[in-house]
Design a protein around this motif. Structure first.
Motif, PDB file in Angstrom:
ATOM      1  N   GLN A 188       0.843  -1.187   0.000  1.00 50.57           N
ATOM      2  CA  GLN A 188       0.000   0.000   0.000  1.00 50.57           C
ATOM      3  C   GLN A 188       0.878   1.236   0.000  1.00 50.57           C
ATOM      4  O   GLN A 188       1.693   1.428   0.908  1.00 50.57           O
ATOM      5  CB  GLN A 188      -0.937   0.022   1.205  1.00 50.57           C
ATOM      6  CG  GLN A 188      -1.964   1.138   1.144  1.00 50.57           C
ATOM      7  CD  GLN A 188      -3.097   0.939   2.120  1.00 50.57           C
ATOM      8  OE1 GLN A 188      -2.973   0.225   3.121  1.00 50.57           O
ATOM      9  NE2 GLN A 188      -4.231   1.575   1.840  1.00 50.57           N
ATOM     10  N   ALA A 189       0.703   2.033  -1.033  1.00 52.80           N
ATOM     11  CA  ALA A 189       1.415   3.293  -1.145  1.00 52.80           C
ATOM     12  C   ALA A 189       0.535   4.404  -0.584  1.00 52.80           C
ATOM     13  O   ALA A 189      -0.697   4.264  -0.548  1.00 52.80           O
ATOM     14  CB  ALA A 189       1.755   3.567  -2.606  1.00 52.80           C
ATOM     15  N   PRO A 190       1.134   5.515  -0.159  1.00 45.48           N
ATOM     16  CA  PRO A 190       0.335   6.610   0.403  1.00 45.48           C
ATOM     17  C   PRO A 190      -0.737   7.085  -0.563  1.00 45.48           C
ATOM     18  O   PRO A 190      -0.462   7.327  -1.743  1.00 45.48           O
ATOM     19  CB  PRO A 190       1.382   7.694   0.651  1.00 45.48           C
ATOM     20  CG  PRO A 190       2.661   6.960   0.820  1.00 45.48           C
ATOM     21  CD  PRO A 190       2.577   5.780  -0.100  1.00 45.48           C
ATOM     22  N   GLY A 191      -1.960   7.175  -0.072  1.00 48.34           N
ATOM     23  CA  GLY A 191      -3.056   7.657  -0.887  1.00 48.34           C
ATOM     24  C   GLY A 191      -3.605   6.670  -1.886  1.00 48.34           C
ATOM     25  O   GLY A 191      -4.471   7.020  -2.697  1.00 48.34           O
ATOM     26  N   LYS A 192      -3.105   5.431  -1.839  1.00 55.30           N
ATOM     27  CA  LYS A 192      -3.567   4.427  -2.795  1.00 55.30           C
ATOM     28  C   LYS A 192      -4.185   3.239  -2.072  1.00 55.30           C
ATOM     29  O   LYS A 192      -3.946   3.019  -0.887  1.00 55.30           O
ATOM     30  CB  LYS A 192      -2.396   3.955  -3.675  1.00 55.30           C
ATOM     31  CG  LYS A 192      -1.839   5.034  -4.585  1.00 55.30           C
ATOM     32  CD  LYS A 192      -0.846   4.459  -5.562  1.00 55.30           C
ATOM     33  CE  LYS A 192      -0.356   5.514  -6.532  1.00 55.30           C
ATOM     34  NZ  LYS A 192       0.609   4.969  -7.515  1.00 55.30           N
ATOM     35  N   GLU A 193      -4.953   2.480  -2.831  1.00 58.11           N
ATOM     36  CA  GLU A 193      -5.551   1.265  -2.302  1.00 58.11           C
ATOM     37  C   GLU A 193      -4.471   0.199  -2.113  1.00 58.11           C
ATOM     38  O   GLU A 193      -3.466   0.161  -2.831  1.00 58.11           O
ATOM     39  CB  GLU A 193      -6.605   0.731  -3.284  1.00 58.11           C
ATOM     40  CG  GLU A 193      -7.786   1.659  -3.512  1.00 58.11           C
ATOM     41  CD  GLU A 193      -8.772   1.585  -2.367  1.00 58.11           C
ATOM     42  OE1 GLU A 193      -9.299   2.630  -1.979  1.00 58.11           O
ATOM     43  OE2 GLU A 193      -8.995   0.471  -1.856  1.00 58.11           O
ATOM     44  N   ARG A 194      -4.721  -0.674  -1.167  1.00 63.04           N
ATOM     45  CA  ARG A 194      -3.852  -1.837  -1.011  1.00 63.04           C
ATOM     46  C   ARG A 194      -3.969  -2.704  -2.261  1.00 63.04           C
ATOM     47  O   ARG A 194      -5.072  -2.871  -2.805  1.00 63.04           O
ATOM     48  CB  ARG A 194      -4.288  -2.640   0.213  1.00 63.04           C
ATOM     49  CG  ARG A 194      -3.481  -3.882   0.504  1.00 63.04           C
ATOM     50  CD  ARG A 194      -4.034  -4.572   1.727  1.00 63.04           C
ATOM     51  NE  ARG A 194      -5.418  -4.986   1.555  1.00 63.04           N
ATOM     52  CZ  ARG A 194      -6.227  -5.367   2.550  1.00 63.04           C
ATOM     53  NH1 ARG A 194      -5.773  -5.358   3.797  1.00 63.04           N
ATOM     54  NH2 ARG A 194      -7.466  -5.749   2.296  1.00 63.04           N
ATOM     55  N   GLU A 195      -2.853  -3.259  -2.724  1.00 59.28           N
ATOM     56  CA  GLU A 195      -2.900  -4.113  -3.901  1.00 59.28           C
ATOM     57  C   GLU A 195      -2.113  -5.395  -3.698  1.00 59.28           C
ATOM     58  O   GLU A 195      -1.116  -5.430  -2.986  1.00 59.28           O
ATOM     59  CB  GLU A 195      -2.391  -3.382  -5.151  1.00 59.28           C
ATOM     60  CG  GLU A 195      -0.943  -3.005  -5.148  1.00 59.28           C
ATOM     61  CD  GLU A 195      -0.502  -2.314  -6.440  1.00 59.28           C
ATOM     62  OE1 GLU A 195      -1.267  -2.288  -7.425  1.00 59.28           O
ATOM     63  OE2 GLU A 195       0.636  -1.806  -6.464  1.00 59.28           O
ATOM     64  N   PHE A 196      -2.615  -6.420  -4.345  1.00 59.84           N
ATOM     65  CA  PHE A 196      -1.956  -7.723  -4.347  1.00 59.84           C
ATOM     66  C   PHE A 196      -0.680  -7.634  -5.157  1.00 59.84           C
ATOM     67  O   PHE A 196      -0.666  -7.088  -6.255  1.00 59.84           O
ATOM     68  CB  PHE A 196      -2.912  -8.744  -4.979  1.00 59.84           C
ATOM     69  CG  PHE A 196      -2.324 -10.089  -5.240  1.00 59.84           C
ATOM     70  CD1 PHE A 196      -1.806 -10.404  -6.497  1.00 59.84           C
ATOM     71  CD2 PHE A 196      -2.313 -11.067  -4.256  1.00 59.84           C
ATOM     72  CE1 PHE A 196      -1.285 -11.647  -6.755  1.00 59.84           C
ATOM     73  CE2 PHE A 196      -1.785 -12.321  -4.507  1.00 59.84           C
ATOM     74  CZ  PHE A 196      -1.273 -12.610  -5.767  1.00 59.84           C
ATOM     75  N   VAL A 197       0.396  -8.183  -4.619  1.00 59.38           N
ATOM     76  CA  VAL A 197       1.671  -8.174  -5.323  1.00 59.38           C
ATOM     77  C   VAL A 197       2.044  -9.582  -5.796  1.00 59.38           C
ATOM     78  O   VAL A 197       2.429  -9.785  -6.947  1.00 59.38           O
ATOM     79  CB  VAL A 197       2.792  -7.625  -4.428  1.00 59.38           C
ATOM     80  CG1 VAL A 197       4.140  -7.701  -5.133  1.00 59.38           C
ATOM     81  CG2 VAL A 197       2.488  -6.192  -4.016  1.00 59.38           C
ATOM     82  N   ALA A 198       1.934 -10.549  -4.900  1.00 61.53           N
ATOM     83  CA  ALA A 198       2.308 -11.924  -5.237  1.00 61.53           C
ATOM     84  C   ALA A 198       1.645 -12.876  -4.254  1.00 61.53           C
ATOM     85  O   ALA A 198       1.368 -12.505  -3.118  1.00 61.53           O
ATOM     86  CB  ALA A 198       3.827 -12.103  -5.197  1.00 61.53           C
ATOM     87  N   GLY A 199       1.408 -14.091  -4.716  1.00 61.59           N
ATOM     88  CA  GLY A 199       0.826 -15.094  -3.846  1.00 61.59           C
ATOM     89  C   GLY A 199       1.361 -16.467  -4.183  1.00 61.59           C
ATOM     90  O   GLY A 199       1.751 -16.734  -5.328  1.00 61.59           O
ATOM     91  N   ILE A 200       1.379 -17.346  -3.196  1.00 61.63           N
ATOM     92  CA  ILE A 200       1.860 -18.701  -3.374  1.00 61.63           C
ATOM     93  C   ILE A 200       0.881 -19.643  -2.686  1.00 61.63           C
ATOM     94  O   ILE A 200       0.412 -19.384  -1.585  1.00 61.63           O
ATOM     95  CB  ILE A 200       3.298 -18.860  -2.833  1.00 61.63           C
ATOM     96  CG1 ILE A 200       3.867 -20.237  -3.153  1.00 61.63           C
ATOM     97  CG2 ILE A 200       3.382 -18.548  -1.346  1.00 61.63           C
ATOM     98  CD1 ILE A 200       5.382 -20.320  -2.934  1.00 61.63           C
ATOM     99  N   SER A 201       0.557 -20.712  -3.387  1.00 64.05           N
ATOM    100  CA  SER A 201      -0.453 -21.633  -2.889  1.00 64.05           C
ATOM    101  C   SER A 201       0.054 -22.451  -1.705  1.00 64.05           C
ATOM    102  O   SER A 201       1.247 -22.450  -1.386  1.00 64.05           O
ATOM    103  CB  SER A 201      -0.897 -22.570  -4.014  1.00 64.05           C
ATOM    104  OG  SER A 201       0.199 -23.370  -4.444  1.00 64.05           O
ATOM    105  N   ARG A 202      -0.859 -23.135  -1.091  1.00 68.29           N
ATOM    106  CA  ARG A 202      -0.527 -23.976   0.053  1.00 68.29           C
ATOM    107  C   ARG A 202       0.602 -24.950  -0.300  1.00 68.29           C
ATOM    108  O   ARG A 202       1.553 -25.115   0.472  1.00 68.29           O
ATOM    109  CB  ARG A 202      -1.765 -24.747   0.497  1.00 68.29           C
ATOM    110  CG  ARG A 202      -1.577 -25.645   1.703  1.00 68.29           C
ATOM    111  CD  ARG A 202      -2.868 -26.381   1.993  1.00 68.29           C
ATOM    112  NE  ARG A 202      -3.963 -25.488   2.338  1.00 68.29           N
ATOM    113  CZ  ARG A 202      -5.227 -25.876   2.468  1.00 68.29           C
ATOM    114  NH1 ARG A 202      -5.580 -27.130   2.241  1.00 68.29           N
ATOM    115  NH2 ARG A 202      -6.159 -25.008   2.813  1.00 68.29           N
ATOM    116  N   SER A 203       0.525 -25.575  -1.448  1.00 74.12           N
ATOM    117  CA  SER A 203       1.532 -26.553  -1.864  1.00 74.12           C
ATOM    118  C   SER A 203       2.833 -25.909  -2.291  1.00 74.12           C
ATOM    119  O   SER A 203       3.868 -26.573  -2.359  1.00 74.12           O
ATOM    120  CB  SER A 203       0.991 -27.386  -3.026  1.00 74.12           C
ATOM    121  OG  SER A 203       0.850 -26.574  -4.183  1.00 74.12           O
ATOM    122  N   GLY A 204       2.760 -24.621  -2.615  1.00 74.56           N
ATOM    123  CA  GLY A 204       3.937 -23.936  -3.135  1.00 74.56           C
ATOM    124  C   GLY A 204       4.100 -24.087  -4.634  1.00 74.56           C
ATOM    125  O   GLY A 204       5.020 -23.506  -5.215  1.00 74.56           O
TER     126      GLY A 204
END
Length: 125
Positions: free
Chosen positions: A39-55
């Motif tokens: 989350q940058a100042p004045g901006k919405e939170r955004e998804f950057v990266a994700g990893i599943s349970r299994s990897g």
């Protein structure tokens, strides 16, 4: 309950690299899908990266593809975000988050139950 603690943020120049780490306690990460948000100042939170349970499944923000890499180390119970070729627009507070309810990756922060305190990343031009 899952407790998360990020580390590795800092101030760098454009083109530099940073490695963010998220140490988990309370649950083993092999049981949990994990995400990094920012989350940058004045901006919405955004998804950057994700990893599943299994990897085995990983997903990235379009602007992060090819520059950022998410990984899990189940032995150390940590998830890392390697960020290369950083740009000023990557400046934000970065948060790791845990989603113990699903095996896959959600891009919505509302699906994550547990959050770290955040770590500041500042990239100057």
């Amino acid at each position: 309950q899952v407790q998360l603690a990020e580390s590795g943020g800092g101030s760098v120049q454009a083109g530099d690299s940073l490695r963010l780490s998220c140490a988990a306690s309370g649950r083993t990460l092999s049981e949990i899908s994990m995400g990094w948000f920012r989350q940058a100042p004045g901006k919405e939170r955004e998804f950057v990266a994700g990893i599943s349970r299994s990897g085995l499944s990983k997903f990235y923000l379009d602007s992060a593809k090819g520059r950022f890499t998410i990984s899990k180390d189940n032995a150390k119970n940590t998830v890392t975000l390697q960020m290369n070729s950083l740009k000023p627009e990557d400046t934000a507070v970065y948060y790791c988050a845990a989603d113990p309810r699903r095996a896959g990756v959600s891009r919505s922060g509302d699906d994550y139950n547990y959050w770290g305190q955040g770590t500041q990343v500042t990239v100057s031009s």
